[in-house]
Design an enzyme around this catalytic site. Sequence first.
Site, PDB file in Angstrom:
ATOM      1  CG  ASP A 156       8.896  77.809  37.026  1.00  0.00           C
ATOM      2  OD1 ASP A 156       8.968  77.577  35.803  1.00  0.00           O
ATOM      3  OD2 ASP A 156       7.841  78.128  37.596  1.00  0.00           O
ATOM      4  NE  ARG A 163       6.992  78.013  29.731  1.00  0.00           N
ATOM      5  CZ  ARG A 163       6.182  77.439  30.631  1.00  0.00           C
ATOM      6  NH1 ARG A 163       6.487  77.426  31.906  1.00  0.00           N
ATOM      7  NH2 ARG A 163       5.063  76.876  30.259  1.00  0.00           N
ATOM      8  CB  SER A 178       6.970  75.281  34.656  1.00  0.00           C
ATOM      9  OG  SER A 178       6.279  76.243  35.404  1.00  0.00           O
ATOM     10  CE  LYS A 182       5.118  76.872  39.758  1.00  0.00           C
ATOM     11  NZ  LYS A 182       5.544  77.096  38.376  1.00  0.00           N
TER      12      LYS A 182
HETATM   13  N1  URA Z   1       1.529  76.474  35.808  1.00  0.00           N
HETATM   14  C1  URA Z   1       2.863  76.544  36.006  1.00  0.00           C
HETATM   15  O1  URA Z   1       3.323  76.695  37.126  1.00  0.00           O
HETATM   16  N2  URA Z   1       3.669  76.447  34.954  1.00  0.00           N
HETATM   17  C2  URA Z   1       3.220  76.270  33.695  1.00  0.00           C
HETATM   18  O2  URA Z   1       4.016  76.182  32.782  1.00  0.00           O
HETATM   19  C3  URA Z   1       1.829  76.191  33.482  1.00  0.00           C
HETATM   20  C4  URA Z   1       0.988  76.311  34.573  1.00  0.00           C
END
Ligand code: URA
Length: 426
Positions: A156, A163, A178, A182
């Site tokens: 990510d 992104r 994303s 995490k």
């Molecule tokens: N927070 C994230 O970790 N990823 C996203 O895409 C948007 C907010």
Amino acid sequence: MIDLIEKTRDGVALSSKEIAALVDGIVAETIPDYQVAAWLMAVYLNGLTEAEVFALTTAMAESGSLTMETLGLVDKHSTGGVGDKTSLILAPLMAALGVPMLKMSGRGLGHTGGTLDKLESLPGFRVNLDSADVTRQMRAVGVAIVAQSPTLAPADARLYALRDVTGTVDSVPLIAASIMSKKLAAKAPNIVLDVKVGSGAFMSDENRAVHLAELMVRIGKMHQVRVKAILTNMDQPLGYAIGNAIEVNEAMATLKGTGPRDLTEETLILAAHMLAMARHIGLTEATHRAEQALTSGAAWQKFKEWTTAQGAEPTYFSQDLPLAPQHQSWILDHALTVTRIDAKQLGMAALALGAGRVVKGQPVDHRVGIRCFAKVGETLAPGATVAEVYARTPESAANALRMIQGAIHEDKDISTAPAGIIRIVE
Ligand code: URA
């Protein structure tokens, strides 16, 4: 990779094997940025099937050579907003309540700020801990906020950075993968998601936000993790401060009991849901305990203990972090009734000051920022300060003030303050 880009471009679903290979290539950096960016744009335009999102999330969570043991009992994540600094308060608040919290955060994304960038405003603070350091700190202090590492869920980090600068942020499948990758990598069994809706969020309409919330709840369920998504309003910044050091200053004030009312209230609501989930208690009891941990100063003590353990210099606890030298204010010469705020435009003003990135890997300026005192439904009297800006140069300060003036509206219709909590998805 060309095949995979073409398939997604043409709306042909990728198999989980293809997605795993894609994520491997992203982590090993055998796929160049331009091809990853092209695939991201294809996803942005065409979306992904639910099966593809599940496969992508799992592959991203398992990317890297390490898996974490369960060290935190609860985790939280926001889908991104303007002035959203609740994690800086919630993490020590949870630990002060005896609920360990390990959180993998992100950097600024688009017009929204990132927790890692904010924390790095504290001189010495280290977001890159190895797993032995994380384990030691969690056992000793009960709280850590870290970045992904090359060995723990690194996919990510690369996708996110691309992104951020390629117009591919506000995509439901990409946000879900994303965030949930995490959360799954950090291994907490209880997760509260703060899904932002409104002019400063990636989801300006409630239906899309509900869709995103439901998708993330389903990803959690697939992995036997309890996920509660709380839709909160982002039609105006949370609190007053927008930036990095300036937001840390406001978070520290809130921990000391002198923060803005909306920020304090929303943080306590999120804290109560997190505590209720982690300890299996009712929301009323959880709210009471969270308020006590904040007002007693226990959460502030824990903030100092936590950030020092993660390398921050303790000298900054007795004074505000310094801000950029060029200070300009917008002072009213007539009364102003605020009926609407374009919160995204305020985020863009902070970005233009240098608080975020416009190209990949660009350093941010931690000292620049904004305080915007306008709140929807409130009237400011002549002589009141609507906003102030801390910039590197007078030109940059003037430009940001112009952008802020364009974001605060006084329409004919009377508006009332938007409700903080819109809906809960479990
Ligand atoms: N927070 C994230 O970790 N990823 C996203 O895409 C948007 C907010």
